[in-house]
Design a protein around this motif. Structure first.
Motif, PDB file in Angstrom:
ATOM      1  N   LEU A  74      68.114  57.331  -0.357  1.00 21.79           N
ATOM      2  CA  LEU A  74      69.463  56.951   0.024  1.00 21.79           C
ATOM      3  C   LEU A  74      69.534  55.456   0.301  1.00 21.79           C
ATOM      4  O   LEU A  74      68.612  54.878   0.868  1.00 21.79           O
ATOM      5  CB  LEU A  74      69.892  57.698   1.293  1.00 21.79           C
ATOM      6  CG  LEU A  74      70.220  59.176   1.192  1.00 21.79           C
ATOM      7  CD1 LEU A  74      70.310  59.779   2.590  1.00 21.79           C
ATOM      8  CD2 LEU A  74      71.526  59.388   0.440  1.00 21.79           C
ATOM      9  N   ASN A 106      73.459  57.484  -2.997  1.00 21.45           N
ATOM     10  CA  ASN A 106      72.266  57.755  -3.793  1.00 21.45           C
ATOM     11  C   ASN A 106      71.768  56.434  -4.358  1.00 21.45           C
ATOM     12  O   ASN A 106      72.531  55.701  -5.000  1.00 21.45           O
ATOM     13  CB  ASN A 106      72.613  58.732  -4.922  1.00 21.45           C
ATOM     14  CG  ASN A 106      71.392  59.192  -5.692  1.00 21.45           C
ATOM     15  OD1 ASN A 106      70.321  58.586  -5.627  1.00 21.45           O
ATOM     16  ND2 ASN A 106      71.553  60.253  -6.452  1.00 21.45           N
ATOM     17  N   THR A 112      69.542  62.849  -8.951  1.00 19.93           N
ATOM     18  CA  THR A 112      70.230  63.240  -7.724  1.00 19.93           C
ATOM     19  C   THR A 112      69.341  62.974  -6.508  1.00 19.93           C
ATOM     20  O   THR A 112      68.129  62.796  -6.637  1.00 19.93           O
ATOM     21  CB  THR A 112      70.604  64.738  -7.744  1.00 19.93           C
ATOM     22  OG1 THR A 112      69.400  65.511  -7.862  1.00 19.93           O
ATOM     23  CG2 THR A 112      71.539  65.053  -8.896  1.00 19.93           C
ATOM     24  N   VAL A 113      69.947  62.941  -5.340  1.00 23.74           N
ATOM     25  CA  VAL A 113      69.209  62.873  -4.081  1.00 23.74           C
ATOM     26  C   VAL A 113      69.602  64.090  -3.251  1.00 23.74           C
ATOM     27  O   VAL A 113      70.775  64.491  -3.226  1.00 23.74           O
ATOM     28  CB  VAL A 113      69.482  61.571  -3.295  1.00 23.74           C
ATOM     29  CG1 VAL A 113      70.949  61.403  -2.946  1.00 23.74           C
ATOM     30  CG2 VAL A 113      68.633  61.511  -2.028  1.00 23.74           C
TER      31      VAL A 113
END
Length: 235
Positions: A74, A106, A112-113
């Motif tokens: 993040l 992100n 993706t996170v």
């Protein structure tokens, strides 16, 4: 002993395209009067954020916010001057206190996170806002590892509350006890990965059980299991 079982499939859901979020407790437009909190644990969100997307600048007040990336990283920015990257294997904490504004995006343009965000009520209002993040050791296996406590000089990050968070990463089937730091506290066990038996309840991935009014609790895990044990005051 008292307990409440939360099946992963009964969590609230928010899907905005760029955000796929599961809510262990009432949050946003999801409201269940039976799922408003566990003691002073108010929020446990399991968020998946699309590449290069995230939460724009927004305010908080009088809450302790903990973020734990499970996969990915993040990009954090706040009005206290912090600009950081929080990665898998780290924990972030913010005391909102008198008021903060922050954004979380992100950090990847392609992946993706997935991260957990917890909100815990502090033991007093109008605190001075603060920020911290730390690495979580990857050397401790088949045992509890403290990653949050009420004490600045103790292991992990700290918050303004008689609360503790332990992470258990079990590479093999393990039987282990959990003893509360404060007798009146309860513990919310959240299964990140794998399977476990807690208080005779079988739990799978993302299932949870909150337990309080106990003296000695045995946790039986399968191999390749990761558990978050969140100990909080019940009132």
């Amino acid at each position: 002993m008292k307990s409440t079982y939360h099946n992963a499939h009964n969590r609230g859901k928010t899907n905005l395209g760029w955000l796929d979020s599961k809510h262990s407790f009432s949050f946003g437009q999801f409201f269940n009067p039976q799922l408003t909190n566990f003691g002073l644990l108010r929020v446990l969100n399991d968020d998946v954020v699309a590449p290069n997307m995230g939460f724009g600048k927004h305010p908080h007040q009088d809450i302790e916010i903990i973020s734990i990336p499970l996969d990915g990283s993040l990009r954090h920015r706040d009005n206290m001057g912090n600009e950081t990257i929080i990665k898998e294997g780290e924990i972030q904490v913010m005391t909102a206190g008198t008021g903060i504004e922050h954004s979380e995006f992100n950090n990847s343009k392609t992946e993706t996170v997935n991260f957990l965000q917890l909100w815990i009520f502090p033991n007093q209002k109008n605190l001075k806002p603060r920020y911290d993040q730390q690495k979580i050791s990857n050397r401790i296996k088949n045992d509890w590892q403290q990653i949050l406590s009420p004490y600045p000089d103790d292991s992990g990050v700290w918050i303004h509350q008689k609360a503790w968070i332990n992470l258990g990463e079990f590479t093999e089937a393990t039987s282990i006890n959990y003893n509360c730091h404060v007798e009146a506290n309860g513990v919310y066990f959240f299964i990140i990965e794998g399977e476990a038996e807690i208080a005779t309840q079988q739990l799978g991935k993302r299932d949870a059980i909150g337990i309080w009014a106990f003296e000695n609790l045995q946790v039986k895990t399968q191999s390749h299991t990761k558990i978050l044990a969140i100990e909080v005051p019940m009132q």
